[in-house]
Design an enzyme around this catalytic site. Structure first.
Site, short mmCIF file in Angstrom:
data_model
loop_
_atom_site.label_atom_id
_atom_site.label_comp_id
_atom_site.label_asym_id
_atom_site.label_seq_id
_atom_site.Cartn_x
_atom_site.Cartn_y
_atom_site.Cartn_z
N GLY A 48 0.79 -1.24 0.00
CA GLY A 48 0.00 0.00 0.00
C GLY A 48 0.81 1.28 0.00
O GLY A 48 0.26 2.38 -0.02
N HIS A 73 19.84 16.05 -12.51
CA HIS A 73 18.95 15.95 -13.67
C HIS A 73 17.53 15.67 -13.20
O HIS A 73 17.29 15.49 -12.00
CB HIS A 73 19.42 14.85 -14.64
CG HIS A 73 19.40 13.48 -14.08
ND1 HIS A 73 20.32 13.04 -13.15
CD2 HIS A 73 18.55 12.43 -14.27
CE1 HIS A 73 20.05 11.79 -12.82
NE2 HIS A 73 18.97 11.39 -13.48
N ASP A 77 14.17 9.63 -9.47
CA ASP A 77 15.05 9.12 -8.40
C ASP A 77 16.10 10.17 -7.99
O ASP A 77 16.94 9.91 -7.13
CB ASP A 77 15.72 7.79 -8.81
CG ASP A 77 16.53 7.90 -10.08
OD1 ASP A 77 16.25 8.78 -10.91
OD2 ASP A 77 17.46 7.09 -10.27
N HIS A 78 16.01 11.37 -8.59
CA HIS A 78 16.92 12.46 -8.19
C HIS A 78 16.17 13.73 -7.75
O HIS A 78 16.74 14.55 -7.05
CB HIS A 78 17.87 12.80 -9.34
CG HIS A 78 18.83 11.68 -9.63
ND1 HIS A 78 20.14 11.68 -9.21
CD2 HIS A 78 18.65 10.50 -10.26
CE1 HIS A 78 20.71 10.54 -9.58
NE2 HIS A 78 19.83 9.81 -10.22
N ASP A 163 24.14 10.69 -12.80
CA ASP A 163 23.96 9.60 -13.77
C ASP A 163 24.63 10.00 -15.08
O ASP A 163 24.44 11.12 -15.55
CB ASP A 163 22.47 9.38 -14.04
CG ASP A 163 21.77 8.76 -12.85
OD1 ASP A 163 22.42 8.61 -11.81
OD2 ASP A 163 20.57 8.44 -12.96
N ASP A 195 28.59 6.99 -10.75
CA ASP A 195 27.39 6.18 -11.04
C ASP A 195 27.77 4.71 -11.30
O ASP A 195 28.54 4.42 -12.20
CB ASP A 195 26.72 6.82 -12.27
CG ASP A 195 25.60 6.00 -12.88
OD1 ASP A 195 25.14 5.05 -12.25
OD2 ASP A 195 25.17 6.35 -14.00
N HIS A 364 15.84 -0.20 -27.21
CA HIS A 364 16.20 0.53 -25.98
C HIS A 364 17.70 0.45 -25.76
O HIS A 364 18.32 -0.57 -26.01
CB HIS A 364 15.49 -0.09 -24.77
CG HIS A 364 15.89 0.56 -23.47
ND1 HIS A 364 15.53 1.85 -23.16
CD2 HIS A 364 16.62 0.12 -22.43
CE1 HIS A 364 16.03 2.18 -21.98
NE2 HIS A 364 16.70 1.14 -21.51
N GLY A 367 20.68 4.58 -20.19
CA GLY A 367 21.21 5.94 -20.03
C GLY A 367 22.44 5.96 -19.14
O GLY A 367 22.95 7.02 -18.79
N HIS A 368 22.91 4.76 -18.75
CA HIS A 368 24.06 4.68 -17.84
C HIS A 368 25.25 4.02 -18.52
O HIS A 368 25.08 3.08 -19.30
CB HIS A 368 23.69 3.87 -16.59
CG HIS A 368 22.52 4.43 -15.83
ND1 HIS A 368 22.69 5.32 -14.79
CD2 HIS A 368 21.19 4.26 -15.99
CE1 HIS A 368 21.49 5.66 -14.32
NE2 HIS A 368 20.57 5.03 -15.04
#
Length: 555
Positions: A48, A73, A77-78, A163, A195, A364, A367-368
């Site tokens: 929940g 950025h 998560d940032h 990142d 990163d 895909h 981005g890392h």
């Protein structure tokens, strides 16, 4: 206090030993700066819970020293935890134009936009915050306007990458600031925080342009409608989808709230190029032939409430997937979401759609940076000390091994957990004290009011259900005036378990009768007695332990 006695402390409050809720604190003397304020999405056992943010007790206790928050950025998560931080600390926030554009939307929702002090920076900016001088350098990532920071301190320079990957053919034509990183390496870098997301992946991460080519191929060969799902924040990918739609003469409809919001913000700020007439309202889809339509959607992670999942289940108000549609899922599963995605892909195949997803095509790229790029960063910066961040423990460990390979002294590498601190004094580093850190759970409007005990109760309720026993006793002599009434939810189906519940009723009456006869009239003792006797009986009969809530009233 003279500067010679001060030390520099680096304290990660999130983003190490985990993916998400990135937040790193830098403290020196009377000055503190914070890099990033992210969130992470709940794990399966957090029943929940909506989102999880870092515990900022340390910052609240030292709020007078906090000089600013720097954002690398615009990913959740940032920046996702920023509104919760700004409710406690009224401090300046620094970020690039796009990052702050995305932040503004969040702060508006929380009613914080009027009071927030937002400062736009570029990769040329240099900001003085007490004893810290912070300068930004441009990075490649899956969202434009991503930066890392070089932090000048009295102890030396710290490089915090944020990142990154090194994309030599970026979609926006802006490669990373290699020369700045090399310059910093030349000057001498005390410590690098880098990163670690793809530290387990050998080789290089492919350029985002590779995806553009695959998308073009799909647009060239699809005979009916094209539906593409990707991350709402991956604006480079969205730009390539817009370009493909324009090139192949298709109109593009956008569905999904976060996708619409991000495209609006990015277009207003000039980060997306869209020709007039390319975008259409989803309501107009039925007026156009199928081979002239493309639909851009959220839901690349198979989230149950997202646009793509609703389309697959035919519960979306405006769009339904038809047999013959081409559906492209242009993302990789975030760990933990694999089941959701597989379910959605299955559903799409059942409808008769042609599904293109990462496992079978190149739609895909990450981005890392992979291992070779992480080594390149280490080789450019040449740090004396190294702290891998932004990754689960095994990723940090792999990244540490890569650093040793590039010449970093193994004794100079710190693999830390949230709340640990690394202290620098006189050019030497050591582990410092541990500070308060952890998860703050957000459920609806409640921040941190759901803890381990509430989660434990939810788990029990989800496993064995609840039994409520209501009894009314006489105030004079303790006899039972009404009840016991037993209400069951999620334990047994009442109509099929009448005997069990009748027996349970008798046990409650006997237990109360016995305790009243022994002059026990304290409510807590009565409740415990009922709970124990009933719990024992039900476990013997069913091998289940429902939560038992006795409610005793006196009249």
């Amino acid at each position: 206090m003279s500067k010679t006695h001060n030390k520099l402390s680096i304290i990660p409050l999130g983003g190490v030993g985990e993916i998400g809720k990135n937040m790193t604190v830098y403290a020196y003397g009377n000055d503190i700066i914070v890099i990033d304020a992210g969130l992470k999405f709940p794990e399966e056992e957090m029943l929940g819970i909506d989102i999880v943010i870092p515990d900022i007790t340390y910052l609240v206790e030292n709020k007078a020293k906090v000089r600013g928050v720097f954002l690398t950025h615009g990913h959740e998560d940032h920046i996702g935890g920023l509104p919760y931080l700004l409710k406690h600390l009224q401090v300046p926030v620094y970020g690039t134009r796009l990052t702050l554009g995305l932040v503004e939307g969040k702060l508006r929702e929380h009613g914080l936009l009027e009071t927030a002090k937002l400062n736009v920076i570029t990769n040329q900016s240099v900001i003085q915050c007490g004893d810290f001088t912070v300068s930004a350098f441009h990075n490649n990532h899956s969202i434009p306007d991503t930066v890392g920071f070089a932090i000048d301190t009295p102890e030396g320079v710290i490089v915090h990458t944020g990142d990154f990957k090194f994309d030599f053919t970026p979609v926006d034509g802006r490669p990373a600031d290699f020369y700045k990183l090399a310059e910093l390496g030349q000057r001498g870098v005390l410590a690098l925080l880098s990163d670690s997301t793809n530290a387990e992946r050998p080789g290089y991460t492919m350029s985002e342009r590779v995806v553009g080519q695959t998308i073009n191929d799909c647009f060239a060969t699809a005979e009916r409608r094209i539906i593409i799902a990707t991350f709402a924040s991956n604006l480079h990918r969205i730009q390539q989808i817009i370009d493909a739609a324009e090139k192949f003469g298709r109109k593009l409809a956008v569905v999904g709230r976060s996708m619409v919001n991000n495209i609006t913000i990015a277009h207003d700020l000039g980060y997306l190029r869209i020709k007039p007439g390319t975008l259409i309202d989803p309501d107009e889809l039925n007026k156009l032939p199928a081979d002239k339509i493309a639909i851009l959607s959220t839901g690349s992670q198979g989230e149950p409430m997202s646009a793509l999942t609703r389309m697959a289940r035919a519960t979306h108000r405006k769009v339904e997937v038809m047999p013959g549609d081409t559906v492209i899922i242009a993302s990789s599963p975030i760990p933990g979401n694999e089941k959701f995605i597989s379910r959605t892909i299955d559903q799409l195949f059942r409808i008769g759609a042609n599904v293109i997803y990462q496992a079978v095509s190149g739609v895909h790229v990450s981005g890392h940076g992979s291992q070779e790029e992480l080594k390149l960063m280490l080789s450019l910066v040449r740090p004396k000390y190294f702290i891998p961040v932004h990754g689960e423990y095994r990723m940090l460990k792999r990244h540490a091994e890569l650093a040793v390979g590039t010449g970093v002294n193994p004794d100079h590498i710190f693999i830390v957990d949230i709340g640990d601190s690394v202290e620098f004094q006189g050019g030497r580093a050591r582990l410092g004290p541990k500070y308060t850190a952890g998860n703050v759970l957000i459920d609806g409007l409640g921040v941190g009011d759901v803890g381990n005990i509430v989660l434990r109760d939810r788990k029990l309720l989800s496993q064995d259900g609840i039994l409520v026993v209501v009894v009314t006793l006489s105030k004079q002599d303790g006899t039972i005036l009404s009840g016991p009434d037993i209400i069951s939810r999620g334990f047994v189906y009442v109509r099929e378990s009448e005997e069990l519940l009748e027996e349970a009723n008798k046990i409650v009456m006997q237990t109360l009768g016995k305790m009243v006869a022994e002059n026990v009239n304290e409510w807590s003792s009565l409740k415990n007695g009922v709970r124990d006797a009933l719990g024992r009986y039900l476990y013997e009969q069913t091998r289940r332990r429902p939560m038992i809530l006795p409610i005793i009233m006196e009249v």
